[in-house]
Design a protein around this motif. Structure first.
Motif, PDB file in Angstrom:
ATOM      1  N   LEU A   1      -7.661  -1.334   6.021  1.00  0.00           N
ATOM      2  CA  LEU A   1      -6.361  -0.675   6.025  1.00  0.00           C
ATOM      3  C   LEU A   1      -6.137   0.170   7.274  1.00  0.00           C
ATOM      4  O   LEU A   1      -5.013   0.617   7.524  1.00  0.00           O
ATOM      5  CB  LEU A   1      -6.209   0.207   4.786  1.00  0.00           C
ATOM      6  CG  LEU A   1      -6.168  -0.499   3.429  1.00  0.00           C
ATOM      7  CD1 LEU A   1      -6.143   0.527   2.300  1.00  0.00           C
ATOM      8  CD2 LEU A   1      -4.955  -1.411   3.335  1.00  0.00           C
TER       9      LEU A   1
ATOM     10  N   HIS B   1       6.881  -0.548   7.030  1.00  0.00           N
ATOM     11  CA  HIS B   1       6.389   0.779   6.648  1.00  0.00           C
ATOM     12  C   HIS B   1       7.610   1.662   6.387  1.00  0.00           C
ATOM     13  O   HIS B   1       8.391   1.962   7.301  1.00  0.00           O
ATOM     14  CB  HIS B   1       5.515   1.374   7.754  1.00  0.00           C
ATOM     15  CG  HIS B   1       4.329   0.526   8.093  1.00  0.00           C
ATOM     16  ND1 HIS B   1       3.161   0.556   7.373  1.00  0.00           N
ATOM     17  CD2 HIS B   1       4.151  -0.399   9.073  1.00  0.00           C
ATOM     18  CE1 HIS B   1       2.294  -0.300   7.887  1.00  0.00           C
ATOM     19  NE2 HIS B   1       2.870  -0.891   8.929  1.00  0.00           N
TER      20      HIS B   1
ATOM     21  N   SER C   1       3.971   0.734   2.440  1.00  0.00           N
ATOM     22  CA  SER C   1       3.785  -0.381   3.371  1.00  0.00           C
ATOM     23  C   SER C   1       3.814  -1.686   2.594  1.00  0.00           C
ATOM     24  O   SER C   1       3.074  -1.852   1.612  1.00  0.00           O
ATOM     25  CB  SER C   1       2.448  -0.247   4.112  1.00  0.00           C
ATOM     26  OG  SER C   1       2.419   0.926   4.887  1.00  0.00           O
TER      27      SER C   1
ATOM     28  N   GLN D   1     -10.862   4.628   0.865  1.00  0.00           N
ATOM     29  CA  GLN D   1     -10.494   4.315   2.253  1.00  0.00           C
ATOM     30  C   GLN D   1     -11.147   3.008   2.659  1.00  0.00           C
ATOM     31  O   GLN D   1     -12.372   2.875   2.649  1.00  0.00           O
ATOM     32  CB  GLN D   1     -10.946   5.454   3.179  1.00  0.00           C
ATOM     33  CG  GLN D   1     -10.312   5.413   4.553  1.00  0.00           C
ATOM     34  CD  GLN D   1      -8.854   5.879   4.534  1.00  0.00           C
ATOM     35  OE1 GLN D   1      -8.503   6.773   3.798  1.00  0.00           O
ATOM     36  NE2 GLN D   1      -8.028   5.261   5.355  1.00  0.00           N
TER      37      GLN D   1
ATOM     38  N   GLN E   1      -3.284  -0.425   9.626  1.00  0.00           N
ATOM     39  CA  GLN E   1      -1.943  -0.075   9.172  1.00  0.00           C
ATOM     40  C   GLN E   1      -1.628   1.413   9.368  1.00  0.00           C
ATOM     41  O   GLN E   1      -0.466   1.803   9.392  1.00  0.00           O
ATOM     42  CB  GLN E   1      -1.779  -0.382   7.670  1.00  0.00           C
ATOM     43  CG  GLN E   1      -1.964  -1.823   7.279  1.00  0.00           C
ATOM     44  CD  GLN E   1      -1.742  -1.997   5.785  1.00  0.00           C
ATOM     45  OE1 GLN E   1      -0.951  -1.282   5.164  1.00  0.00           O
ATOM     46  NE2 GLN E   1      -2.446  -2.953   5.200  1.00  0.00           N
TER      47      GLN E   1
ATOM     48  N   TRP F   1       0.834   5.044   0.950  1.00  0.00           N
ATOM     49  CA  TRP F   1       0.098   6.081   1.677  1.00  0.00           C
ATOM     50  C   TRP F   1       0.643   7.449   1.256  1.00  0.00           C
ATOM     51  O   TRP F   1       1.824   7.728   1.432  1.00  0.00           O
ATOM     52  CB  TRP F   1       0.277   5.903   3.181  1.00  0.00           C
ATOM     53  CG  TRP F   1      -0.208   4.589   3.707  1.00  0.00           C
ATOM     54  CD1 TRP F   1       0.499   3.421   3.765  1.00  0.00           C
ATOM     55  CD2 TRP F   1      -1.497   4.309   4.235  1.00  0.00           C
ATOM     56  NE1 TRP F   1      -0.267   2.432   4.304  1.00  0.00           N
ATOM     57  CE2 TRP F   1      -1.501   2.938   4.611  1.00  0.00           C
ATOM     58  CE3 TRP F   1      -2.647   5.074   4.442  1.00  0.00           C
ATOM     59  CZ2 TRP F   1      -2.615   2.338   5.166  1.00  0.00           C
ATOM     60  CZ3 TRP F   1      -3.764   4.478   4.998  1.00  0.00           C
ATOM     61  CH2 TRP F   1      -3.744   3.116   5.350  1.00  0.00           C
TER      62      TRP F   1
ATOM     63  N   THR G   1       0.858  -1.180   0.000  1.00  0.00           N
ATOM     64  CA  THR G   1       0.000   0.000   0.000  1.00  0.00           C
ATOM     65  C   THR G   1       0.892   1.227   0.000  1.00  0.00           C
ATOM     66  O   THR G   1       1.868   1.284   0.755  1.00  0.00           O
ATOM     67  CB  THR G   1      -0.907   0.047   1.252  1.00  0.00           C
ATOM     68  OG1 THR G   1      -1.672  -1.152   1.327  1.00  0.00           O
ATOM     69  CG2 THR G   1      -1.843   1.257   1.196  1.00  0.00           C
TER      70      THR G   1
ATOM     71  N   ASP H   1      -5.509  12.024  -5.427  1.00  0.00           N
ATOM     72  CA  ASP H   1      -5.383  11.337  -4.139  1.00  0.00           C
ATOM     73  C   ASP H   1      -5.085  12.328  -3.017  1.00  0.00           C
ATOM     74  O   ASP H   1      -5.583  12.175  -1.889  1.00  0.00           O
ATOM     75  CB  ASP H   1      -4.256  10.297  -4.198  1.00  0.00           C
ATOM     76  CG  ASP H   1      -4.658   9.046  -4.970  1.00  0.00           C
ATOM     77  OD1 ASP H   1      -5.869   8.805  -5.115  1.00  0.00           O
ATOM     78  OD2 ASP H   1      -3.758   8.331  -5.435  1.00  0.00           O
TER      79      ASP H   1
ATOM     80  N   PRO I   1      -4.554   6.017   1.510  1.00  0.00           N
ATOM     81  CA  PRO I   1      -4.044   5.028   0.562  1.00  0.00           C
ATOM     82  C   PRO I   1      -4.266   5.488  -0.872  1.00  0.00           C
ATOM     83  O   PRO I   1      -5.371   5.882  -1.242  1.00  0.00           O
ATOM     84  CB  PRO I   1      -4.835   3.762   0.893  1.00  0.00           C
ATOM     85  CG  PRO I   1      -6.098   4.268   1.522  1.00  0.00           C
ATOM     86  CD  PRO I   1      -5.730   5.517   2.248  1.00  0.00           C
ATOM     87  N   SER I   2      -3.240   5.433  -1.678  1.00  0.00           N
ATOM     88  CA  SER I   2      -3.322   5.905  -3.059  1.00  0.00           C
ATOM     89  C   SER I   2      -3.968   4.860  -3.946  1.00  0.00           C
ATOM     90  O   SER I   2      -3.670   3.669  -3.857  1.00  0.00           O
ATOM     91  CB  SER I   2      -1.914   6.222  -3.584  1.00  0.00           C
ATOM     92  OG  SER I   2      -1.959   6.595  -4.942  1.00  0.00           O
TER      93      SER I   2
END
Length: 376
Positions: free
Chosen positions: A40, A70, A84, A36, A43, A20, A18, A123, A31-32
């Protein structure tokens, strides 16, 4: 991101990944490329710690075969987000150094992607839509941070989604780091257009002085050329309050021109003091204006804060201004924080000062740390 996911799976045994991405305030990660997802959320806390500390955070539990790394994603000191990566716990220690290098490479690729796709721009603005003026200002920035041995720089604009005339710019040429803090006259789109002209006039001035006639650190000629460009467009009816700095990153020699309202504070030995300069005319107020540099020698560990009048002169009815009451205290409280975190702390203090009320002016804060470079 799809290419990165496939690479992580094929070359690092990743089970999941992921990215971010930080918003324009650099206070929230999202999260890109995906909505949402409640899955997630577990995290997010660890990703936020990695972003704030700019060090990897490893999530693993004793006895479990799965771990999540991360990794901060930053480009020359500009904090972009966090990558991540979930993988087998036994592989995490050996993969961590390689994945850190990958995160750095990804940051460089991402900076190029910003100019080729709107994906990451979309994003970043999930928490709010940018005004047209703010769109122009953010696109004009070279980056919100810079870092090299001996020097760290970070800057932030607020309100991030509706900033108007406040802006900053920087460039590195050899040993010289040039920084400008600007506050275009007026509000809204008019102020943004004026500041856009001023920033590009300064850049053109830096790039137009013939080699050998002036060093990259000489500010007076740059200020004259930029002021003439603004005056020729507006005839003196509009001008730009500007603070111009050039720092020799090897020696700590600081050259300065105070042509307006941005204010500079020096943090040395735990004490905060104003750097008082001779006030000179804002850029573009009159034709044929001449400017004079002033100089100061920085010492090891010195920190500079530059704040616009939307910070130091922020006020509430019948009360002292933020600069009179809280600014120095907020700056002292950041002495152990890197510049990007220090700016976030001062911005939070400013928002607390406004107590939820809409600020009357946009705000700019720049933080610059200098120390002599370590011997090779």
């Amino acid at each position: 991101m799809e290419t990165l996911d496939a690479y992580l799976s094929a070359n690092h045994g990743a089970k999941s990944s992921t990215f971010w991405l930080a918003d324009y305030r650099t206070t929230t990660l999202a999260p890109s490329g995906v909505e949402q997802d409640p899955a997630l959320e577990e995290q997010l806390a660890a990703a936020t710690r990695a972003f704030a500390s700019q060090t990897p955070v490893v999530e693993s539990r004793e006895g479990q075969a799965f771990a999540r790394l991360h990794l901060p994603v930053s480009n020359w000191g500009e904090r972009v987000g966090v990558l991540s990566v979930g993988l087998d716990a036994e592989r995490a220690p050996t993969e961590l150094p390689r994945l850190q290098e990958l995160a750095e490479t990804f940051a460089v690729a991402l900076s190029a992607a910003y100019r080729r796709t709107d994906r990451y721009h979309l994003d970043r603005r999930r928490s709010g839509r940018l005004t047209m003026a703010a769109e122009m200002q953010w696109d004009l920035l070279p980056a919100r941070g810079f870092e090299q041995p001996g020097v760290k720089l970070a800057g932030q604009l607020e309100p991030a989604y509706a900033v108007c005339g406040d802006h900053f710019d920087w460039a590195v040429n050899g040993d010289w780091l040039t920084v400008t803090a600007l506050n275009g006259m007026g509000t809204g789109l008019d102020a943004a257009l004026l500041t856009t002209l001023a920033v590009n006039a300064m850049r053109n001035a830096r790039r137009s002085i013939p080699a050998g006639q002036s060093s990259p650190g000489d500010l007076a000629d740059q200020a004259v050329l930029a002021a003439d460009a603004i005056y020729s467009q507006y005839g003196g009816t509009r001008h730009v309050a500007t603070l111009l700095l050039s720092l020799n990153t090897a020696t700590g020699e600081l050259r300065m021109i105070d042509a307006g309202s941005p204010r500079m504070l020096l943090v040395r030995g735990g004490q905060v003091r104003d750097v008082v300069l001779d006030p000179q005319l804002p850029l573009g107020m009159f034709g044929d204006t001449r400017y004079v540099e002033e100089r100061e020698q920085l010492r090891r560990g010195d920190r500079l804060f530059i704040v616009s009048d939307g910070v130091h002169a922020a006020g509430r009815p019948n009360e002292p201004t933020y600069g009179e009451r809280d600014l120095s205290r907020a700056i002292r409280s950041t002495r152990l924080q890197p510049p990007a975190e220090a700016i976030s702390s001062v911005m939070r203090s400013l928002r607390d000062f406004h107590a939820g009320a809409e600020p009357a002016d946009d705000a700019l804060i720049i933080c610059l740390d200098w120390s002599p470079r370590a011997d090779p």
